[in-house]
Motif scaffolding. Structure first.
Motif, PDB file in Angstrom:
ATOM      1  N   ALA A  31       0.830  -1.210   0.000  1.00 34.05           N
ATOM      2  CA  ALA A  31       0.000   0.000   0.000  1.00 34.05           C
ATOM      3  C   ALA A  31       0.863   1.258   0.000  1.00 34.05           C
ATOM      4  O   ALA A  31       0.602   2.212  -0.747  1.00 34.05           O
ATOM      5  N   ASN A  32       1.909   1.259   0.819  1.00 35.79           N
ATOM      6  CA  ASN A  32       2.811   2.414   0.874  1.00 35.79           C
ATOM      7  C   ASN A  32       3.493   2.644  -0.471  1.00 35.79           C
ATOM      8  O   ASN A  32       3.624   3.783  -0.933  1.00 35.79           O
ATOM      9  N   TYR A  39       0.971   4.103  -2.955  1.00 31.61           N
ATOM     10  CA  TYR A  39       0.662   5.489  -2.594  1.00 31.61           C
ATOM     11  C   TYR A  39       1.803   6.423  -2.998  1.00 31.61           C
ATOM     12  O   TYR A  39       1.570   7.476  -3.619  1.00 31.61           O
ATOM     13  N   ASN A  40       3.027   6.061  -2.640  1.00 35.49           N
ATOM     14  CA  ASN A  40       4.185   6.907  -2.972  1.00 35.49           C
ATOM     15  C   ASN A  40       4.352   7.046  -4.486  1.00 35.49           C
ATOM     16  O   ASN A  40       4.709   8.124  -4.986  1.00 35.49           O
ATOM     17  N   LYS A  78       1.602   9.497  -5.661  1.00 32.04           N
ATOM     18  CA  LYS A  78       1.888  10.871  -5.231  1.00 32.04           C
ATOM     19  C   LYS A  78       3.013  11.477  -6.068  1.00 32.04           C
ATOM     20  O   LYS A  78       2.974  12.675  -6.403  1.00 32.04           O
ATOM     21  N   ALA A  96      -4.127  11.414  -4.182  1.00 28.47           N
ATOM     22  CA  ALA A  96      -4.298  10.145  -3.472  1.00 28.47           C
ATOM     23  C   ALA A  96      -4.036  10.315  -1.988  1.00 28.47           C
ATOM     24  O   ALA A  96      -3.271  11.191  -1.564  1.00 28.47           O
ATOM     25  N   LEU A 114      -3.640   7.845   1.878  1.00 24.70           N
ATOM     26  CA  LEU A 114      -3.230   6.534   2.403  1.00 24.70           C
ATOM     27  C   LEU A 114      -3.928   6.273   3.725  1.00 24.70           C
ATOM     28  O   LEU A 114      -4.017   7.157   4.581  1.00 24.70           O
ATOM     29  N   LEU A 130      -8.034   6.478  -2.639  1.00 30.93           N
ATOM     30  CA  LEU A 130      -7.643   6.093  -1.280  1.00 30.93           C
ATOM     31  C   LEU A 130      -6.978   4.722  -1.340  1.00 30.93           C
ATOM     32  O   LEU A 130      -7.608   3.730  -1.690  1.00 30.93           O
ATOM     33  N   VAL A 131      -5.677   4.703  -1.022  1.00 33.70           N
ATOM     34  CA  VAL A 131      -4.925   3.450  -0.983  1.00 33.70           C
ATOM     35  C   VAL A 131      -4.943   2.940   0.454  1.00 33.70           C
ATOM     36  O   VAL A 131      -4.594   3.675   1.377  1.00 33.70           O
ATOM     37  N   CYS A 132      -5.342   1.699   0.666  1.00 30.29           N
ATOM     38  CA  CYS A 132      -5.528   1.253   2.046  1.00 30.29           C
ATOM     39  C   CYS A 132      -5.278  -0.236   2.226  1.00 30.29           C
ATOM     40  O   CYS A 132      -5.290  -1.018   1.280  1.00 30.29           O
TER      41      CYS A 132
END
Length: 453
Positions: free
Chosen positions: A252-253, A256-257, A260, A266, A268, A293-295
């Motif tokens: 997920a990280n 997200y990175n 971004k 986006a 997290l 939304l990344v989760c």
């Protein structure tokens, strides 16, 4: 049937209509009349089917405003879900002027929280740990008048080990109504709940695991790098509001990175974030500042984020029940939604298990940055492990001899099978002997080296 058919007060009907609720969902239609009578219930229903109103409506209708004590406790597994329940309950205060609702949330000083109990709320909402901290202090709280306790997302409460905290205060209440809500109710959860609700409690449920408003897709990404596949997917689908689920926080990280860095709007949401960071993300979603939304799976349970049009699973969870929780973030109430799941030829086991469990998938593939129709999963047999050449030669020799003798010797198949098995056993023994000799030589070399150093 409309809500009027459930024998609710005119004040409750007005409040529901103001909030744009006119007709009960199937699970509300089944559960609310029983809960209004004070019955203890276990309720199993798909996410997005309106479970929150299933318990809020009867609780509010049964409040005794002459009794200035806590009358209902609603327990949620996460801070975000507790906040969401509080906001839903607070909307009823426009019509129910005397209704007092209190949210017990982490991050607030415990002394300040207890000071706020000088005028007890009718409904207390919070996570197990914070409720335990508050309710164990008998000088500040009186929970002997509690009439109803709600376990929302009960299987998650159990999975996270929260029932020890709940036991510390809930079992001190002599007799009350228990309302247990969850998208899944397994046997071990039922056993865990017996101390509260006893056995043989009727189960109110729906037969479907996900809303019929959700269309399910399996997307073959071949061997495209995951982050590139996500960007191609977003470009192809152009979602209004997208939730991306990953089984691992690291994944997920990374996603997200990656997003971004490419200027996507986006956010997290994982368990590593502080309460303030998670609250800020939810605020950004509400304000329209982000649309992706990344989760991790902590966001799959119970959260009601409005207008989610699409779900993307970059992988499928190990516990496939979480697939239904993820998919349930879209297609809520009367709205339509889509749930997409990535896979490739090396990861077909989980998709096939979901298909066997009744999920009706449509098949797509990512090709040149577009989603195109595909034929579906090609069921390939795993490559057989290649035999050692010497063993293969021996087996071939045995089979050739069998073919010569099959016309003249009875029972040749059985004898051939035994000969092949003996050859394999002999080969395995030789491998073990070689490994023992190798380990012995390495040990001697190491001892010699240590001797001369």
């Amino acid at each position: 049937m409309s809500f009027k058919g459930l024998n609710l007060s005119s004040k409750m009907i007005d409040s529901l209509n103001r909030q744009k609720y006119f007709n009960p969902s199937p699970i509300q239609n089944r559960a609310i009349p029983k809960a209004l009578k004070g019955e203890t219930l276990m309720v199993q229903s798909s996410t997005g089917s309106g479970k929150t109103l299933c318990y809020l409506i009867p609780i509010i209708e049964n409040i005794d405003y002459k009794d200035q004590n806590i009358q209902a406790i609603i327990i949620a597994p996460t801070r975000e879900l507790a906040v969401q329940i509080y906001e839903c309950a607070h909307r009823f205060t426009s019509e129910f002027k005397n209704l007092k609702v209190k949210l017990f949330k982490a991050g607030e000083a415990i002394d300040r929280t207890k000071k706020g109990l000088s005028v007890p709320p009718h409904i207390a909402i919070g996570t197990p740990g914070r409720l335990k901290d508050v309710f164990l202090d008998k000088e500040n709280t009186n929970i002997s008048h509690v009439k109803t306790i709600v376990f929302d997302e009960a299987d998650m409460l159990m999975a996270e080990g929260y029932f020890d905290d709940i036991d510390s205060f809930a079992l001190s209440i002599q007799k009350c109504q228990y309302l247990v809500f969850s998208a899944t109710l397994e046997k071990n959860l039922s056993y865990r709940l017996e101390k509260y609700i006893g056995s043989n409690i009727p189960l109110v449920n729906e037969e479907v695991m996900t809303s019929s408003n959700v269309t399910h897709y399996l997307v073959d990404i071949k061997h495209i790098p995951l982050t590139d596949a996500v960007v191609d997917f977003i470009s192809a689908v152009n979602p209004y509001l997208l939730m991306i689920f990953a089984s691992k926080k690291e994944t997920a990280n990374d996603i997200y990175n990656f997003l971004k860095a490419r200027k996507y709007k986006a956010g997290l949401l994982t368990g590593d974030l502080s309460s303030r960071e998670r609250k800020n993300v939810m605020k950004q979603l509400a304000n329209g500042q982000i649309y992706i939304l990344v989760c991790s799976d902590m966001a799959a349970r119970g959260l009601d984020i409005e207008n989610v049009t699409d779900i993307l699973n970059v992988d499928l969870p190990n516990n496939l029940e979480f697939y239904y929780h993820r998919a349930g973030r879209t297609g809520r109430f009367d709205k339509k939604g889509n749930c997409y799941s990535f896979f490739n030829a090396d990861s077909t086991k989980k998709p096939l298990a979901l298909i066997e469990n009744g999920v009706d998938f449509k098949f797509k593939t990512l090709k040149n940055g577009e989603l195109v129709d595909s034929k579906g999963i090609v069921r390939t047999h795993p490559n057989k492990k290649k035999l050692d050449p010497e063993l293969q030669k021996e087996i071939t020799k045995i089979n050739n001899l069998a073919n010569i003798n099959k016309k003249v010797k009875p029972g040749y198949k059985k004898k051939t099978k035994l000969l092949v098995e003996k050859a394999k056993q002999k080969h395995r023994r030789e491998i073990i002997k070689k490994d023992i000799r190798r380990q012995r030589v390495e040990r001697y070399r190491k001892e010699s080296k240590n001797r001369y150093e």
